[in-house]
Design a protein around this motif. Structure first.
Motif, PDB file in Angstrom:
ATOM      1  N   THR A 291     -16.703  21.556  11.056  1.00 49.98           N
ATOM      2  CA  THR A 291     -15.272  21.295  10.888  1.00 49.98           C
ATOM      3  C   THR A 291     -14.495  22.483  11.448  1.00 49.98           C
ATOM      4  O   THR A 291     -15.067  23.463  11.918  1.00 49.98           O
TER       5      THR A 291
ATOM      6  N   TYR B  25     -17.100  14.890   1.252  1.00 49.12           N
ATOM      7  CA  TYR B  25     -15.676  14.902   1.577  1.00 49.12           C
ATOM      8  C   TYR B  25     -15.176  16.280   1.992  1.00 49.12           C
ATOM      9  O   TYR B  25     -14.041  16.428   2.442  1.00 49.12           O
ATOM     10  N   CYS B  26     -16.009  17.319   1.841  1.00 49.15           N
ATOM     11  CA  CYS B  26     -15.497  18.693   1.874  1.00 49.15           C
ATOM     12  C   CYS B  26     -15.707  19.396   3.211  1.00 49.15           C
ATOM     13  O   CYS B  26     -16.851  19.558   3.655  1.00 49.15           O
ATOM     14  N   PRO B  27     -14.635  19.870   3.831  1.00 44.76           N
ATOM     15  CA  PRO B  27     -14.751  20.591   5.098  1.00 44.76           C
ATOM     16  C   PRO B  27     -15.282  22.010   4.942  1.00 44.76           C
ATOM     17  O   PRO B  27     -15.553  22.685   5.945  1.00 44.76           O
TER      18      PRO B  27
ATOM     19  N   THR C 193     -16.838  15.707   8.638  1.00 43.45           N
ATOM     20  CA  THR C 193     -17.469  15.411   7.348  1.00 43.45           C
ATOM     21  C   THR C 193     -18.013  13.985   7.365  1.00 43.45           C
ATOM     22  O   THR C 193     -17.536  13.140   8.130  1.00 43.45           O
TER      23      THR C 193
ATOM     24  N   GLU D  24     -15.387  11.048   7.273  1.00 43.48           N
ATOM     25  CA  GLU D  24     -14.230  11.120   8.170  1.00 43.48           C
ATOM     26  C   GLU D  24     -13.719   9.749   8.593  1.00 43.48           C
ATOM     27  O   GLU D  24     -12.536   9.608   8.938  1.00 43.48           O
TER      28      GLU D  24
ATOM     29  N   TYR E 254     -21.541  21.147   7.671  1.00 44.01           N
ATOM     30  CA  TYR E 254     -20.710  20.269   8.492  1.00 44.01           C
ATOM     31  C   TYR E 254     -19.949  21.086   9.540  1.00 44.01           C
ATOM     32  O   TYR E 254     -19.577  22.244   9.299  1.00 44.01           O
TER      33      TYR E 254
END
Length: 334
Positions: free
Chosen positions: A67, A58-60, A230, A233, A65
């Motif tokens: 982002t 869930y983490c940007p 992520t 998303e 990832y």
């Protein structure tokens, strides 16, 4: 009655009640507290942003990832103090400082965080940190610096955890919570709704939290903020009734705990947030950012408080302030 041996069956029975009945029960329990209309306002400062080696889906801020989050090294002390002052002037009684680390390391950066804790504590604000995993010695150093709370969310149930995170274990989470508790820190621990989990997973997470003894001082209930880049998303938006159900159940299980309506408020109307407060939420994060995700600003929240008849809660409510002063300050005054 405070209970610490809730079973899955008992929690499921509460969680699955008709929504209006569940809200009424939670609201009734919440109103047994004479300060039910007080809401703790916390501000969250990302003191070190991005570049985290973890794979939390869930983490940007995870480095793996792609982002829009830019990596920033640890903030200067002066910047943190100024941001904390702005938060206090706007109405916050607690500042939580978050660093995108897998774990705390005994180095200069940690020494600088300890100085930040001391400086914000001197402003008579409750100080919280979320820095990843930490050992018993590090927890004690934070306590000696005047830290009030340590945040370390369990995120979801133990059974579903590996579907969201593989770079640490559920036991790692619980060990950190225990280290914080053993050092005399209050514990802030909750989870996220909307990760693809089932209702059984949500009940399982609440079982873990409600069986801690004592209960966490604070339980944040987050709605997943879907961030492009992520793995999560494309998850659907969390229905408001799911958030209300989680908050109400948490309030019934942990009647004295501060239940925080956390991430996801930007997608909620005033009336939807009112439902959450009715169901037992008595804390929010205020300010335009939650680490790296959007959040309502102070002005909008103060207007909401005025409409709903809510009032900000003072720092260290029903707590011995002296217990959370920096050790070196106490020694100098002795």
């Amino acid at each position: 009655m405070i209970k610490h041996d809730w079973t899955l069956a008992e929690i499921e029975a509460i969680y699955n009640k008709p929504l209006l009945d569940l809200m009424f029960e939670a609201a009734s329990i919440h109103r047994q507290n004479k300060d039910y209309a007080e809401v703790q306002i916390s501000s969250l400062i990302s003191i070190k942003t991005g570049g985290c080696p973890e794979d939390c889906a869930y983490c940007p801020q995870a480095a793996r990832y792609s982002t829009d989050v830019d990596v920033h090294k640890l903030m200067p002390l002066e910047t943190v103090v100024n941001m904390a002052k702005e938060a206090k002037d706007a109405g916050s009684s607690r500042v939580c400082m978050g660093a995108a680390w897998r774990e705390v390391r005994d180095n200069r950066d940690f020494d600088r965080v300890l100085e930040m804790v001391k400086a914000v504590n001197d402003m008579d604000m409750e100080v919280c940190c979320t820095l990843g995993m930490l050992n018993a010695n590090q927890a004690q150093k934070l306590a000696d610096a005047g830290l009030y709370a340590y945040n370390h969310n369990v995120d979801t149930s133990e059974e579903y955890y590996s579907e969201v995170i593989t770079t640490r274990t559920y036991k790692d989470r619980l060990n950190t919570i225990n280290n914080a508790r053993e050092a005399g820190l209050t514990v802030c621990s909750g989870g996220i709704v909307g990760l693809g989990e089932t209702d059984k997973d949500r009940v399982g997470m609440l079982k873990v939290l409600s069986n801690l003894h004592p209960h966490p001082d604070s339980v944040p209930i987050n709605a997943l903020v879907r961030i492009e880049g992520t793995p999560l998303e494309d998850q659907p938006k969390v229905p408001i009734q799911d958030m209300v159900r989680m908050i109400a159940t948490a309030r019934i299980l942990m009647p004295k705990t501060v239940v925080r309506l956390s991430a996801g408020r930007t997608e909620m109307s005033l009336s939807e947030q009112a439902m959450c407060f009715m169901a037992g939420a008595n804390s929010i994060f205020a300010g335009d950012k939650l680490l790296t995700t959007p959040n309502p600003d102070f002005k909008d929240d103060m207007e909401m408080f005025d409409i709903l008849g809510l009032a900000p809660r003072e720092a260290y409510k029903n707590v011995d302030r002296e217990q959370f002063r920096p050790k070196e300050t106490v020694e100098k005054e002795a």
